[in-house]
Design an enzyme around this catalytic site. Structure first.
Site, PDB file in Angstrom:
ATOM      1  N   ARG A  55      14.914  20.710  16.847  1.00 32.08           N
ATOM      2  CA  ARG A  55      14.533  21.748  17.446  1.00 32.08           C
ATOM      3  C   ARG A  55      13.312  22.703  17.034  1.00 32.08           C
ATOM      4  NH1 ARG A  55      15.784  26.864  16.884  1.00 32.08           N
ATOM      5  NH2 ARG A  55      18.072  26.198  15.830  1.00 32.08           N
ATOM      6  N   TYR A 111       0.207  31.139  38.868  1.00 27.88           N
ATOM      7  CA  TYR A 111       1.322  30.268  39.167  1.00 27.88           C
ATOM      8  C   TYR A 111       2.712  31.163  39.536  1.00 27.88           C
ATOM      9  CZ  TYR A 111       5.093  27.147  38.529  1.00 27.88           C
ATOM     10  OH  TYR A 111       6.185  26.537  38.677  1.00 27.88           O
ATOM     11  N   ASP A 183      -4.011  28.995  31.400  1.00 27.15           N
ATOM     12  CA  ASP A 183      -3.139  27.877  31.969  1.00 27.15           C
ATOM     13  C   ASP A 183      -4.218  26.896  32.588  1.00 27.15           C
ATOM     14  OD1 ASP A 183      -1.900  26.192  33.480  1.00 27.15           O
ATOM     15  OD2 ASP A 183      -0.235  27.769  33.907  1.00 27.15           O
ATOM     16  N   LYS A 208       2.661  17.467  34.849  1.00 28.62           N
ATOM     17  CA  LYS A 208       1.287  17.317  35.826  1.00 28.62           C
ATOM     18  C   LYS A 208       0.328  16.146  35.617  1.00 28.62           C
ATOM     19  CE  LYS A 208       3.379  20.813  38.205  1.00 28.62           C
ATOM     20  NZ  LYS A 208       3.794  21.657  37.169  1.00 28.62           N
TER      21      LYS A 208
HETATM   22  C1  LIG Z   1      -0.412  25.991  37.121  1.00 30.83           C
HETATM   23  C2  LIG Z   1       0.833  25.632  36.482  1.00 30.83           C
HETATM   24  N1  LIG Z   1       1.339  26.304  35.331  1.00 30.83           N
HETATM   25  C3  LIG Z   1       2.599  25.954  34.841  1.00 30.83           C
HETATM   26  C4  LIG Z   1       3.730  25.367  35.771  1.00 30.83           C
HETATM   27  C5  LIG Z   1       4.969  25.324  35.012  1.00 30.83           C
HETATM   28  O1  LIG Z   1       5.252  24.036  34.684  1.00 30.83           O
HETATM   29  P1  LIG Z   1       6.539  23.211  34.522  1.00 30.83           P
HETATM   30  O2  LIG Z   1       7.051  23.124  35.751  1.00 30.83           O
HETATM   31  O3  LIG Z   1       6.279  22.217  33.590  1.00 30.83           O
HETATM   32  O4  LIG Z   1       7.456  24.129  33.459  1.00 30.83           O
HETATM   33  C6  LIG Z   1       3.359  24.812  37.028  1.00 30.83           C
HETATM   34  C7  LIG Z   1       4.432  24.122  37.648  1.00 30.83           C
HETATM   35  O5  LIG Z   1       4.053  23.898  38.737  1.00 30.83           O
HETATM   36  C8  LIG Z   1       1.936  24.937  37.514  1.00 30.83           C
HETATM   37  O6  LIG Z   1       1.703  24.534  38.724  1.00 30.83           O
END
Ligand SMILES: Cc1ncc(COP(=O)(O)O)c(C=O)c1O
Length: 394
Positions: A55, A111, A183, A208
């Site tokens: 962890r 997001y 992000d 992704k």
């Molecule tokens: C732009 C973006 N940031 C963060 C996330 C969150 O990622 P996770 O689903 O791996 O927690 C997503 C998920 O769709 C996303 O599209």
């Protein structure tokens, strides 16, 4: 060792492996063995480098984050931290940068998971967020307060594919003396390396493009060691560790990221151009198109010819037409997420942006009929055919 149970538990001495394996082994172990009590104490106290508990840190998970850091910063200054998901990375970052009473400035199109974290969770602990048009540098500057602790951004926004003016926003953050966290999930380091544009922390949902095969959930944060170490501390305290098997899958995916990304982006350019010419289409959001508001900015910030591999297409006919378009697809899968080798589509208003009514969608520049398509690795002509057939059938 005489007893069956002892022999079963401890087994034989492991065979020595003198050559390095071509692919690093998976350290599927929750804990690590020390030579002595003194070494244990030294590693725990940070006097000696070592692995204690997964962890806290795990070699397979760390190898993945190191590999992402190398892609984000070829000069090898930046460091990376691995997380169990993109949201674990985002949550740890915001918790590391904010205190009770802190203020955050984030883009309106942020997001949904980040929006929820900020408004439903962090707000309960006295962290307030102002959402602004993230493409408007002046609006972002005007939203700052003395207690603003972090400027949040997204390289490419969902689903409009609007592009953040990273150098302009980085200047705003620098002037205010606050970190700029971005992000970069929709872009990946193949399309854009935000650290080169003044960003302090780059985050990804590795679920992704980095993983790329829709078979694993993960996240990563990359930046200067001092900042990333603060985020690591929160990861340890909140339990957001990336599991070793997931990390190994992500590392394998990462080896083909540049090949996949270049191909997926090129196909996205082709699909976007084809869809824009279809008579039933009222709008296509993809920065490769000269009609996209941020086409010139994308050319300035992104690798030549690459504009991301998500194309948002809006047919005439509103909400019902958007849903019918998704239903008419035969090759592209009706599935959420993005970045994998299989193309996927969702009707935006009833899935990723479910919590927004038509008025809020309009304010965010999203048509109720919009369909987000994540372009995969299929042949471009097959994708164009599938989408065109579905549009023809409306
Ligand atoms: C732009 C973006 N940031 C963060 C996330 C969150 O990622 P996770 O689903 O791996 O927690 C997503 C998920 O769709 C996303 O599209």
């Amino acid at each position: 060792m005489t007893g069956d149970a002892t022999r079963a538990v401890h087994g034989p001495a492991p065979r020595e492996v003198r050559q390095p394996p071509l692919v690093p082994p998976v350290y599927r172990s929750a804990t690590f063995v020390f030579d002595s009590a003194q070494q244990t104490a030294d590693v725990f106290a940070g006097r000696e480098e070592g692995w204690s508990y997964s962890r806290t840190d795990n070699p397979t998970a760390q190898a993945f984050a190191d590999a992402v850091a190398l892609l984000e910063d070829p000069t090898e200054v930046a460091v990376g931290q691995p997380f169990a998901s993109g949201m674990a990375a985002i949550c740890s970052t915001l918790l590391a940068l904010c205190d009770a009473g802190s203020h955050v400035v984030a883009p309106r199109e942020v997001y949904g998971g980040t929006w929820s974290l900020l408004t439903r969770q962090l707000a309960r602990f006295g962290v307030e967020t102002t959402f602004v048009d993230g493409t408007d540098v002046d609006a972002v500057r005007a939203a700052l307060r003395p207690e603003t602790a972090v400027l949040w951004g997204e390289v490419l926004a969902n689903p409009t594919m609007s592009v953040a003016d990273l150098p302009g926003l980085a200047q705003v953050a620098r002037d205010a003396g606050i970190p700029f966290a971005v992000d970069a999930t929709f872009a990946s380091p193949v399309v854009c390396r935000p650290l080169e544009h003044g960003v302090d922390l780059v985050l990804h949902s590795a679920t992704k493009y980095l993983g790329g095969h829709s078979d694993v959930t993960g996240g990563v944060v990359v930046g200067a060691a001092a900042l990333v170490d603060r985020v690591r501390t929160v990861r340890i305290d909140t339990g957001g560790a990336l599991a070793p098997d997931e990390a190994a899958l992500l590392s394998r995916g990462l080896t083909t990221l540049p090949l996949r990304m270049v191909r997926q982006c090129a196909t996205a350019n082709t699909v976007a151009a084809a869809l824009a010419a279809h008579p039933r289409v009222v709008r296509v959001d993809h920065p490769s198109l000269p009609s996209h508001r941020d086409h010139a900015l994308a050319q300035r910030l992104f690798a030549p010819g690459l504009y991301g591999a998500v194309v948002t297409v809006t047919p005439s006919g509103g909400r019902a037409a958007g849903m019918a378009l998704v239903d008419g697809l035969q090759l592209v899968k009706r599935a959420t997420s993005l970045g994998g080798v299989v193309s996927k589509a969702v009707h935006v208003a009833t899935t990723t942006h479910l919590s927004m009514d038509d008025e809020s969608l309009a304010a965010a520049g999203i048509d109720p009929g919009a369909v987000r398509v994540s372009i995969g690795l299929e042949d471009p002509e097959d994708l164009v055919e599938d989408l065109t057939r579905a549009l023809d059938g409306l």
